[in-house]
Design a protein around this motif. Sequence first.
Motif, PDB file in Angstrom:
ATOM      1  N   GLU A  11     114.488  40.980 -74.953  1.00 34.98           N
ATOM      2  CA  GLU A  11     113.103  41.113 -75.377  1.00 34.98           C
ATOM      3  C   GLU A  11     112.538  39.786 -75.870  1.00 34.98           C
ATOM      4  OE1 GLU A  11     111.207  43.610 -74.997  1.00 34.98           O
ATOM      5  OE2 GLU A  11     112.690  45.048 -74.300  1.00 34.98           O
TER       6      GLU A  11
ATOM      7  N   GLU B 266     110.673  36.373 -75.854  1.00 34.96           N
ATOM      8  CA  GLU B 266     109.567  35.842 -75.069  1.00 34.96           C
ATOM      9  C   GLU B 266     109.918  34.454 -74.543  1.00 34.96           C
ATOM     10  OE1 GLU B 266     107.041  37.474 -74.214  1.00 34.96           O
ATOM     11  OE2 GLU B 266     107.238  39.232 -75.497  1.00 34.96           O
TER      12      GLU B 266
ATOM     13  N   ARG C 241     103.170  41.729 -69.903  1.00 33.17           N
ATOM     14  CA  ARG C 241     103.077  42.864 -70.826  1.00 33.17           C
ATOM     15  C   ARG C 241     101.706  43.527 -70.669  1.00 33.17           C
ATOM     16  NH1 ARG C 241     107.065  43.587 -74.381  1.00 33.17           N
ATOM     17  NH2 ARG C 241     108.563  41.877 -74.674  1.00 33.17           N
TER      18      ARG C 241
ATOM     19  N   VAL D   4     103.892  46.487 -73.343  1.00 29.10           N
ATOM     20  CA  VAL D   4     105.074  46.922 -72.604  1.00 29.10           C
ATOM     21  C   VAL D   4     105.274  46.009 -71.402  1.00 29.10           C
ATOM     22  CG1 VAL D   4     106.166  48.822 -71.359  1.00 29.10           C
ATOM     23  CG2 VAL D   4     104.714  49.298 -73.338  1.00 29.10           C
ATOM     24  N   LEU D   5     106.495  45.446 -71.270  1.00 29.48           N
ATOM     25  CA  LEU D   5     106.792  44.555 -70.155  1.00 29.48           C
ATOM     26  C   LEU D   5     106.858  45.360 -68.861  1.00 29.48           C
ATOM     27  CD1 LEU D   5     107.433  41.593 -69.500  1.00 29.48           C
ATOM     28  CD2 LEU D   5     109.871  42.170 -69.701  1.00 29.48           C
TER      29      LEU D   5
END
Length: 338
Positions: free
Chosen positions: A109, A111, A248, A252-253
């Motif tokens: 998660e 970035e 995203r 949400v990716l």
Amino acid sequence: MLIISRVVSLGGIVAPRCTSLCVSHFSACHCLTSPKRRSPYSSVDSERYSSLLKSVMSARVSSQTPESLQAEDEHIYGPVVKAQAPSSAPRRREPRTLHPFLRSEETEETEESGPPVRISLNRGQGRSLVPSVTRILQQTLSPEQIFYLERWKRRMVAELGEEGFKEYSQNLFRQGKLFHSALEEILTAGDTKRNKSASETPEHPPEVRGYMESVSHVLEDISAVRAIESTVQHDTLNYLGIADCVARYRGVLCVIDWKTSEKPKPFLGNTYDNPIQVAAYAGALNNDDNYKYQVENGLIVVAYKDGSPAHAHQLNSELMLEYWNTWLIRLEEFTDPR
């Protein structure tokens, strides 16, 4: 005896005068009587009609029941063959080999900094024999899909002619490329330009301004763009594709696929094989060493030329797994000897 009274004037004085007449056979006078009308029922044989009515009213009512009627039919025509009712719901088809959708259970998660990744497709580096997701889906269409696709093509050719339909298809392809290029320009420019109204970007070609206005509200919810028009490849399953975008959406990716349409597609079912395509891209990305993260969700955005708000269909992790299994079945159909 008939008495008739007459009025007589006598010197200005009016006095009645009676005259008596003898009239015989008064009732026979022709001028005071009319001929008798003949009844239309006078010719009916009443005795015969009464006998017929009594026979109908006294007839016995049939005592047959549905069971006796069925027994009589079976005696004449043979026993009735009844279809066996299904004992349960139809069995859902599963792929022979369940390849994992994710490379590992844990997903990164963190970035990534820097501009979005774009890995170009290079067929000269051992990828010439690797089929694309688009090719696999096109060659494994169901008979029903092929029927409707051919019917649509015949209708368009009848309206536009062969050359007109060819020009129409080329224009659609050109508009799609211009639309993706405009999106790439906005997504790589950062949040400042992305939140700007699409109507304030006259540098876009006129053919795609309606599409850009259509997706403007979707672009406002997109952040942390990680990849744009980037090639993904699954070495184990031997296929590749080009993902439109990885970013995203509302936090949400997702693997994002941009589509254009002339007709509204408000439901996910209206997008046909697009969810399978997104799941195939995500599965390849999750197993591609060029990407250091995992994606479990998808997004299909359908834009409209008239500028009406685009429909955004989000695929959660459960839906993505269902479409991933469907993709594995289509992949097996493609690779099986024909």
